[in-house]
Design a protein around this motif. Structure first.
Motif, PDB file in Angstrom:
ATOM      1  N   GLY B  77       0.824  -1.218   0.000  1.00  0.00           N
ATOM      2  CA  GLY B  77       0.000   0.000   0.000  1.00  0.00           C
ATOM      3  C   GLY B  77       0.852   1.259   0.000  1.00  0.00           C
ATOM      4  N   ILE B  78       1.915   1.254   0.821  1.00  0.00           N
ATOM      5  CA  ILE B  78       2.765   2.442   0.896  1.00  0.00           C
ATOM      6  C   ILE B  78       3.506   2.648  -0.423  1.00  0.00           C
ATOM      7  CG2 ILE B  78       4.818   3.422   2.006  1.00  0.00           C
ATOM      8  CD1 ILE B  78       3.806   2.113   4.616  1.00  0.00           C
ATOM      9  N   ILE B  79       4.047   1.544  -0.971  1.00  0.00           N
ATOM     10  CA  ILE B  79       4.780   1.675  -2.238  1.00  0.00           C
ATOM     11  C   ILE B  79       3.843   2.161  -3.344  1.00  0.00           C
ATOM     12  CG2 ILE B  79       6.055   0.407  -4.026  1.00  0.00           C
ATOM     13  CD1 ILE B  79       6.999  -1.479  -1.790  1.00  0.00           C
ATOM     14  N   THR B  80       2.663   1.555  -3.424  1.00  0.00           N
ATOM     15  CA  THR B  80       1.713   1.937  -4.475  1.00  0.00           C
ATOM     16  C   THR B  80       1.239   3.380  -4.301  1.00  0.00           C
ATOM     17  OG1 THR B  80       0.980  -0.352  -4.464  1.00  0.00           O
ATOM     18  CG2 THR B  80      -0.383   1.203  -5.669  1.00  0.00           C
ATOM     19  N   GLY B  81       0.979   3.763  -3.040  1.00  0.00           N
ATOM     20  CA  GLY B  81       0.498   5.115  -2.783  1.00  0.00           C
ATOM     21  C   GLY B  81       1.521   6.188  -3.130  1.00  0.00           C
ATOM     22  N   ARG B  82       2.799   5.839  -3.079  1.00  0.00           N
ATOM     23  CA  ARG B  82       3.858   6.818  -3.325  1.00  0.00           C
ATOM     24  C   ARG B  82       4.322   6.824  -4.776  1.00  0.00           C
ATOM     25  NH1 ARG B  82       4.780  11.099  -1.012  1.00  0.00           N
ATOM     26  NH2 ARG B  82       7.023  11.035  -1.282  1.00  0.00           N
ATOM     27  N   ILE B 132      -6.599  -4.261   2.916  1.00  0.00           N
ATOM     28  CA  ILE B 132      -5.544  -3.517   3.625  1.00  0.00           C
ATOM     29  C   ILE B 132      -4.758  -2.653   2.641  1.00  0.00           C
ATOM     30  CG2 ILE B 132      -3.417  -3.746   4.978  1.00  0.00           C
ATOM     31  CD1 ILE B 132      -4.602  -6.329   6.144  1.00  0.00           C
ATOM     32  N   THR B 133      -4.427  -3.236   1.483  1.00  0.00           N
ATOM     33  CA  THR B 133      -3.646  -2.485   0.502  1.00  0.00           C
ATOM     34  C   THR B 133      -4.404  -1.258   0.009  1.00  0.00           C
ATOM     35  OG1 THR B 133      -2.705  -4.571  -0.221  1.00  0.00           O
ATOM     36  CG2 THR B 133      -2.270  -2.673  -1.597  1.00  0.00           C
ATOM     37  N   THR B 134      -5.665  -1.448  -0.400  1.00  0.00           N
ATOM     38  CA  THR B 134      -6.370  -0.300  -0.982  1.00  0.00           C
ATOM     39  C   THR B 134      -6.590   0.818   0.034  1.00  0.00           C
ATOM     40  OG1 THR B 134      -8.390  -1.573  -0.696  1.00  0.00           O
ATOM     41  CG2 THR B 134      -7.557  -1.404  -2.922  1.00  0.00           C
ATOM     42  N   VAL B 135      -6.888   0.453   1.277  1.00  0.00           N
ATOM     43  CA  VAL B 135      -7.082   1.510   2.282  1.00  0.00           C
ATOM     44  C   VAL B 135      -5.756   2.218   2.569  1.00  0.00           C
ATOM     45  CG1 VAL B 135      -7.840   2.057   4.617  1.00  0.00           C
ATOM     46  CG2 VAL B 135      -9.079   0.365   3.293  1.00  0.00           C
ATOM     47  N   GLY B 139      -4.743   6.115   2.125  1.00  0.00           N
ATOM     48  CA  GLY B 139      -4.193   6.836   3.277  1.00  0.00           C
ATOM     49  C   GLY B 139      -2.898   7.538   2.932  1.00  0.00           C
ATOM     50  N   VAL B 140      -2.019   6.839   2.216  1.00  0.00           N
ATOM     51  CA  VAL B 140      -0.727   7.421   1.856  1.00  0.00           C
ATOM     52  C   VAL B 140      -0.929   8.576   0.872  1.00  0.00           C
ATOM     53  CG1 VAL B 140       1.426   6.970   0.624  1.00  0.00           C
ATOM     54  CG2 VAL B 140       0.611   5.355   2.334  1.00  0.00           C
ATOM     55  N   LYS B 141      -1.904   8.401  -0.046  1.00  0.00           N
ATOM     56  CA  LYS B 141      -2.126   9.450  -1.041  1.00  0.00           C
ATOM     57  C   LYS B 141      -2.701  10.713  -0.427  1.00  0.00           C
ATOM     58  CE  LYS B 141      -4.102   8.060  -4.956  1.00  0.00           C
ATOM     59  NZ  LYS B 141      -4.986   7.136  -5.701  1.00  0.00           N
ATOM     60  N   THR B 142      -3.370  10.578   0.705  1.00  0.00           N
ATOM     61  CA  THR B 142      -3.987  11.765   1.289  1.00  0.00           C
ATOM     62  C   THR B 142      -3.162  12.360   2.438  1.00  0.00           C
ATOM     63  OG1 THR B 142      -5.343  10.313   2.650  1.00  0.00           O
ATOM     64  CG2 THR B 142      -6.368  11.196   0.678  1.00  0.00           C
ATOM     65  N   ILE B 143      -1.916  11.933   2.568  1.00  0.00           N
ATOM     66  CA  ILE B 143      -1.046  12.558   3.580  1.00  0.00           C
ATOM     67  C   ILE B 143      -0.919  14.042   3.260  1.00  0.00           C
ATOM     68  CG2 ILE B 143       1.317  12.725   4.463  1.00  0.00           C
ATOM     69  CD1 ILE B 143       1.641   9.758   3.966  1.00  0.00           C
ATOM     70  N   ILE B 167       4.855   6.858   7.299  1.00  0.00           N
ATOM     71  CA  ILE B 167       4.113   5.849   8.056  1.00  0.00           C
ATOM     72  C   ILE B 167       3.326   6.477   9.209  1.00  0.00           C
ATOM     73  CG2 ILE B 167       4.314   3.802   9.517  1.00  0.00           C
ATOM     74  CD1 ILE B 167       6.447   2.776   7.601  1.00  0.00           C
ATOM     75  N   PRO B 168       3.962   7.326  10.036  1.00  0.00           N
ATOM     76  CA  PRO B 168       3.152   7.945  11.097  1.00  0.00           C
ATOM     77  C   PRO B 168       1.986   8.771  10.547  1.00  0.00           C
ATOM     78  CG  PRO B 168       5.475   8.382  11.475  1.00  0.00           C
ATOM     79  CD  PRO B 168       5.386   7.711  10.160  1.00  0.00           C
ATOM     80  N   ALA B 169       2.225   9.491   9.464  1.00  0.00           N
ATOM     81  CA  ALA B 169       1.155  10.339   8.927  1.00  0.00           C
ATOM     82  C   ALA B 169       0.007   9.497   8.398  1.00  0.00           C
ATOM     83  CB  ALA B 169       1.695  11.261   7.840  1.00  0.00           C
ATOM     84  N   ALA B 170       0.330   8.325   7.849  1.00  0.00           N
ATOM     85  CA  ALA B 170      -0.716   7.476   7.276  1.00  0.00           C
ATOM     86  C   ALA B 170      -1.266   6.487   8.300  1.00  0.00           C
ATOM     87  CB  ALA B 170      -0.176   6.728   6.059  1.00  0.00           C
ATOM     88  N   LEU B 171      -0.742   6.522   9.516  1.00  0.00           N
ATOM     89  CA  LEU B 171      -1.126   5.508  10.495  1.00  0.00           C
ATOM     90  C   LEU B 171      -2.628   5.402  10.770  1.00  0.00           C
ATOM     91  CD1 LEU B 171       0.376   3.322  11.983  1.00  0.00           C
ATOM     92  CD2 LEU B 171       0.434   4.783  13.992  1.00  0.00           C
ATOM     93  N   PRO B 172      -3.344   6.531  10.894  1.00  0.00           N
ATOM     94  CA  PRO B 172      -4.784   6.380  11.109  1.00  0.00           C
ATOM     95  C   PRO B 172      -5.438   5.570   9.985  1.00  0.00           C
ATOM     96  CG  PRO B 172      -4.123   8.637  11.559  1.00  0.00           C
ATOM     97  CD  PRO B 172      -2.924   7.948  10.972  1.00  0.00           C
ATOM     98  N   ALA B 173      -5.037   5.823   8.750  1.00  0.00           N
ATOM     99  CA  ALA B 173      -5.600   5.073   7.622  1.00  0.00           C
ATOM    100  C   ALA B 173      -5.129   3.626   7.661  1.00  0.00           C
ATOM    101  CB  ALA B 173      -5.199   5.723   6.305  1.00  0.00           C
ATOM    102  N   ILE B 174      -3.860   3.429   7.993  1.00  0.00           N
ATOM    103  CA  ILE B 174      -3.342   2.066   8.034  1.00  0.00           C
ATOM    104  C   ILE B 174      -4.106   1.231   9.048  1.00  0.00           C
ATOM    105  CG2 ILE B 174      -1.323   0.658   8.637  1.00  0.00           C
ATOM    106  CD1 ILE B 174       0.445   2.857   7.437  1.00  0.00           C
ATOM    107  N   VAL B 175      -4.391   1.835  10.203  1.00  0.00           N
ATOM    108  CA  VAL B 175      -5.129   1.095  11.229  1.00  0.00           C
ATOM    109  C   VAL B 175      -6.548   0.778  10.762  1.00  0.00           C
ATOM    110  CG1 VAL B 175      -6.098   1.211  13.550  1.00  0.00           C
ATOM    111  CG2 VAL B 175      -3.752   1.880  13.165  1.00  0.00           C
ATOM    112  N   SER B 176      -7.218   1.728  10.086  1.00  0.00           N
ATOM    113  CA  SER B 176      -8.567   1.356   9.620  1.00  0.00           C
ATOM    114  C   SER B 176      -8.493   0.325   8.509  1.00  0.00           C
ATOM    115  CB  SER B 176      -9.438   2.551   9.251  1.00  0.00           C
ATOM    116  OG  SER B 176      -8.696   3.576   8.710  1.00  0.00           O
ATOM    117  N   GLY B 177      -7.430   0.358   7.718  1.00  0.00           N
ATOM    118  CA  GLY B 177      -7.223  -0.702   6.724  1.00  0.00           C
ATOM    119  C   GLY B 177      -7.042  -2.051   7.393  1.00  0.00           C
ATOM    120  N   LEU B 178      -6.248  -2.076   8.455  1.00  0.00           N
ATOM    121  CA  LEU B 178      -6.017  -3.330   9.173  1.00  0.00           C
ATOM    122  C   LEU B 178      -7.310  -3.856   9.792  1.00  0.00           C
ATOM    123  CD1 LEU B 178      -2.585  -2.611  10.915  1.00  0.00           C
ATOM    124  CD2 LEU B 178      -3.036  -4.170   9.016  1.00  0.00           C
TER     125      LEU B 178
END
Lengths: 305, 251
Positions: B77-82, B132-135, B139-143, B167-178
């Protein structure tokens, strides 16, 4: 309250505030570091930058900007929004590449050393990291530079003291007011001992009272650290109250129109005849541009920004 | 009245209603069981350890499957978002694949892996990974770009920028993805356990059906609800609230 009344109050507060603030902090900071204090100027030569807008059209954001900033100078760049002020700042900060032209740090006379290109930006909105405490935000850059822990703690503490936020070390960013956030941002930049402090309308989102406090604080910081400052604003009065030189920019393309050296000391009051004269000249220069957002008025009248 | 009091009264009322329906004997109890029969069945399940064995078997599968999807999903997700190219290509593929109910991967998994654990774990992975990936991507795209600018300006680059800002900036999204991923994983696992019988909670449920033991069926369903609730409320809800508060999204 009248604008005039506020202006003189600002002046008086300025004196009182300075007397109260100076003292121990200065020695403290100077004891820790003195590597690049006020020793760097910036030489901006023929910098141009254009952007592609919606596919084909290119917009010339800034064109042939030449600006030399002496070590320890406080320069305010005034211009309407969309004149490329922020673009220029991003280029100086190394966040964007210019299409042509160069930006160099140049040491003050009698001071050698290699520039680390350490030019730090303070943004209009808070760019502090909400996931870190105030302390960790200020310590962020030091940790990236692998500063030893005890030195890091000492530096962060002294700069938080400088901006008057020692008691908020452990607070999280969302617990702070707008003014406090900008104080933290100031400490976060200063702690890294920047060659130049770049400020992108840092007080535009603050209320009048807070903004006045920030003017005082910034002048105090400038005096005590001797930092070179490049400050962007569209508030003419802000520029006149703070800087040692005002540079006026026009928009589309962003060009430097003219500049004024301000020799008078601090604190200043807007009512002084010489400031009023420059003020009306600058405002006149923008009067023919209806889209211009350059504002006059005392800080009190520019509340609605 | 406090929310929890409302809840206690509601559930007590529901239980009384259930008892009454049982007492009225409108339907035979292999059709609509009584709470007492279900309670007995839960006790049986607990005392002969079959619930524990089933739960452990299911949790092990979901642990492996979900663990793989969590790690792979966040990284992907992080790689794709960036990366603009990956987002345009892989991103659209992932979104497309997400419309496929995860249990539809089972026939493919059985052909690939045979009728075994791997097939079930594969289905769990396919269920959770995409969510998880799509969320995480979104999340990464909206940092807020200003965080990245500030980090870079202070000297963070590459890996440091990733670990201290992205990662910290996207963490809220990562947690909802998880959290979403957990739901998908849990559902995918139950579906595949129902279809492919081996030890597990799904198998306990199917066994109830085969033995016409309605008490058992309801008892296992309650266990499933309990486990789902435990993870959602106890783990993800608290984590999500703590992060949202710290990031200043609440107040």
């Amino acid at each position: 309250m009248t604008a005039a009344g506020n202006g003189s109050e600002l002046a008086l507060e300025g004196i009182a505030g300075k007397a109260a603030f100076t003292g121990k902090t200065v020695e403290h900071i100077q004891g820790i570091q003195s590597e690049s204090m006020g020793k760097w100027g910036i030489k901006i030569q023929n910098v141009s930058k254009s952007f592609e807008v919606s596919g084909r059209e290119r917009i010339q954001a800034i064109k042939d900007i030449n600006l030399w900033i002496d070590p320890g100078e406080f320069v305010c760049l005034v211009g309407p929004s969309g004149c490329g002020k922020s673009t220029l700042l991003n280029i100086i900060a190394g966040l964007e590449q210019p299409d042509s032209g160069t930006v160099e740090s140049c040491p003050a006379e009698g001071h050698g050393g290699v520039s680390r290109g350490n030019r730090l930006l303070i943004f209009q909105e808070s760019a502090l990291f909400p996931w870190l405490t105030v302390f960790d935000n200020v310590a962020y850059g030091l940790k990236l530079r692998h500063t030893p822990k005890d030195k890091c703690v000492r530096l962060v503490d002294s700069y938080l003291e400088l901006v008057g936020l020692s008691h908020f070390k452990k607070a999280y960013i969302h617990q702070l007011s707008g003014g406090m956030k900008q104080r933290v941002a100031l400490a976060r930049a200063l702690v890294l001992d920047p060659e130049i402090l770049l400020m992108d309308e840092p007080f535009a989102a603050l209320d009048i009272k807070t903004r006045k406090d920030m003017y005082q604080l910034l002048l105090k910081v400038w005096k005590e650290t001797g930092k070179t400052i490049l400050f962007i604003t569209h508030n003419v009065d802000e520029a006149l109250l703070l800087s040692s030189r005002v540079v006026v920019m026009s928009s589309r393309p962003g060009l430097i129109k003219r500049e004024y050296r301000l020799a008078m000391g601090y604190p200043r009051i807007m009512e002084s005849a010489s400031l009023q004269k420059i003020r009306s000249e600058i405002l006149q220069a923008f009067a023919d541009n209806p889209a211009s957002e350059v504002q006059g008025g005392t800080p009190d009248e520019t509340m609605d920004e | 009245m406090k929310p929890w009091m409302n809840r206690v009264i509601f559930y007590a009322g529901l239980l009384v209603l259930w008892i009454l329906i049982g007492e009225l004997e409108i339907w035979p109890d292999y059709f609509v069981p009584t709470p007492f029969g279900v309670w007995q069945s839960i006790q049986d399940g607990l005392s002969d350890c079959s619930f524990f064995i089933g739960t452990l078997a299911s949790l092990k599968r979901i642990g492996i499957g979900y663990g793989i999807s969590a790690v792979a999903g966040v990284i992907l997700g992080i790689i794709t978002g960036r990366n603009r190219f990956l987002d345009d290509t892989l991103g659209s593929l992932l979104t497309g694949l997400q419309t496929l109910p995860s249990i539809c991967w089972l026939p493919l998994a059985i052909l690939w892996f045979g009728l075994n654990e791997s097939a079930m774990i594969f289905v769990v992975v396919m269920g959770a990974l995409l969510a998880i990936t799509t969320v995480t991507v979104s999340g990464v795209k909206t940092i807020t770009p200003i965080y990245i600018k500030a980090g870079k300006n202070m000297g963070a680059n590459g890996f440091k920028l990733l670990t201290t800002v992205l990662i910290p900036a996207a963490l809220p999204a990562i947690v909802s993805g998880l959290k979403q991923g957990w739901f998908y994983a849990w559902r995918a696992l139950m579906a595949s356990e129902l279809l492919y019988v081996s030890v597990g909670l799904g198998q306990l449920l199917m066994m109830g059906r085969e033995l016409n033991d309605m008490n058992r069926v309801i008892a296992v369903m309650l266990v499933l609800i309990f486990i789902g609730w435990l993870f959602d409320r106890m783990l993800f809800a608290n984590l999500e609230t703590a992060i949202r508060r710290r990031w200043g999204y609440e107040n």
